[in-house]
Every structure is written in structure tokens, then in C-alpha cells.
Design a protein around this motif. Sequence first.
Motif: not given
Length: 351
Positions: A26, A175, A179, A217-218, A221-222, A250, A253-254
Amino acid sequence: MNLRRILALLYREAVQGPKNFIFIFTIVVPLGLSLALGLIFGTFFSGKPRLGIVDAGNSRVTQLAEAMPSLIVRRYASEAELRDATAKGVVDVGLVLAADFDQRVLSAQSGSLTVYVWGESLLRDRVLIGTAIADWLRELAGHEPPVTIETTMLGANNELTWQQRLLPLLVLMTVVFGALMLPASSLVSEKQHRTLSALLVTPATRAEIYLAKGVIGIALSTVTALLVLALNGAWSNQIWLVLLVLFLGAVLSAEFGILLGVLINDINSLFATVKAMGLLLYAPALIALFPIIPQWIAQIFPTFYMVDPVIAIVQRGATLSDIAGHLAVLGVMIVALAGALRVVRERPVGA
């Protein structure tokens, strides 16, 4: 939910995350691709914005421009020469100053200022030069001058560079994949190693476990997406708005990643499922690569509403009112997925 338990679960995820291949993927892949594209297309080390000036009267504006360290200023002998240089991309913006320009501004007479803009120049360069010109005029006049700026776009205004076309794909990769796959792969791995069952024996609830995995994850990825935008020269003075869109994308997606993690029981099936949904996830970015394709088709796909607002802000200078509709759709999808998670969150482990 218990905050102390959530923080303990977050710490556990943060410690174990770097051991996960998806965690490394990632971060490394989007940043690596951004560096490569910047080097290939020559924008990573593009340096300062370039301003060309034709000055027929030794204007104070030219002196102020040449004293500005954040600009590269080039003088041209004629307007035709400046126009040609702007159309070819030698300078990002061209400025034509008449012989009596300063006198007209100082005497508060109305006047016009001819500005040429290279169609493929970066938005950040246009904004910086435009802001600087406004500041120079105010400093010259001592007040808001009655000057009309006549802007002419030159060059391939309707053509985006390949780096700009690839930016939506990089943002979606960062993203969506980050996420989505981080919480999904973490949940599936925990089920395969039976550590999820062990966690559920503790006072921690399923909702707290899912929340901790989603937050990691959020966050990752952010932050990575912001770095990708910076490396691709797509920064914006509305960074708070960009951050809001990336965060909401995000979150969506999460949620979807957690849903997949709950429903899928082995890592091979997870990768097969994500691979099968590749077109659904990345279609808006693939459509953006080829302007010949009707761009409205991208609106059919859910990920359009997380990537298009970001691109609109950093490449077209969109404001909150311009993207409000997209954010509303994004919010509805977030609520809908949250409802789906409430339905499946108590699903027995391994079922």
C-alpha cells in the motif's frame, strides 16, 4: 464500545501491520509509481513556475517579478515571441505590459493586462503566478487597481498530460486498495490462523475489532494518498477539502474491505474476489486515461464519487459547492455499507 480496548487493538494492528505484505504494498507501490512518473514526465523536479514578460516601459511589475525567488522570469522582446513561447510550454504564463501601464495604474485609470497561459501548465503554477500578479498590482497602485486581466489559453488546453491522466489511477490504487485490502486481508488472516477466535474470547467485541482494523487502513491510505498528490504536483490550497474527500473515500473502502473480510474465509478467495472486481473498482480511472471514451460512463461506478472530486479540486480548482453532489452520493454509500456491516458483523467465525 470501550475506548481503552479500541486503543489496545489499534496498537496491536500498528505493530503487526508492517509484517503484512499488503501493508508494505500500500505504501511502496503508489509512491514508487509516483516517483517514476515524475521522473519520466519531468515534473517531479520541475522546479519553479516560469513567467514570461514583455515590458515596453520598464514597469515596476517586472522588477517585483524578478525579485521573487519562487519564480523563473524570462523577458521577451515582442508579444508575438512571448505568445509563441507560451504556446510551446517554454513558460507557464506570459504577461504583456504596455509602455504606459504603470502611469495608468498610478493615476487610477482603467486598463487591461494581457495574460497568456500555457494550456498544459500545472494548476499550482497558474495559481501561484496569478496570486503574485494580483499582489504586484496592489503594491504598484497602493490599492485595488481598476485593471481588467484578459487571459488567453494557448497550446493543448483540452489535453491533459499523461501524468495528469494517470493521477486518478494512482489515487484509486492508494485509497481503494489500501483501505480495502488492509482490513480485509487482516481479518481473513486472523480467521485462518484462528487468532480472531482467541480475540473474541477476550472482552473485545466484534465491532471494536473491525473498527480498529478499519482505522488503520483509513489512516495509512489517506496519508499515502496525500503524499502521492504531492509527488505528482497536484497539491491544492484547499487541502482540507482534499483531505475530507480522501478520508470519506477511505472510509467507504474500509467498510467494503471489512465486509469482504467477514464473508470470505481464505486469502486466495479474497484475492480472487478483488481481482474479479477490478473493473468495477478502477473503471473511472481507466476511462479517464482515454478522453475519446464518453466520460459520463465513469459515473456508473461507485469509485467515481471518491476520485473525481479529488481530481476536480487539484486539477480544475473545484470548490465545496462544485463537489457537494458527489460527496452526498459518497455519504449515502457509506451509510448503506455501514448498514450491511451491522447485518453481518455477528456472523460466526469461519461460517
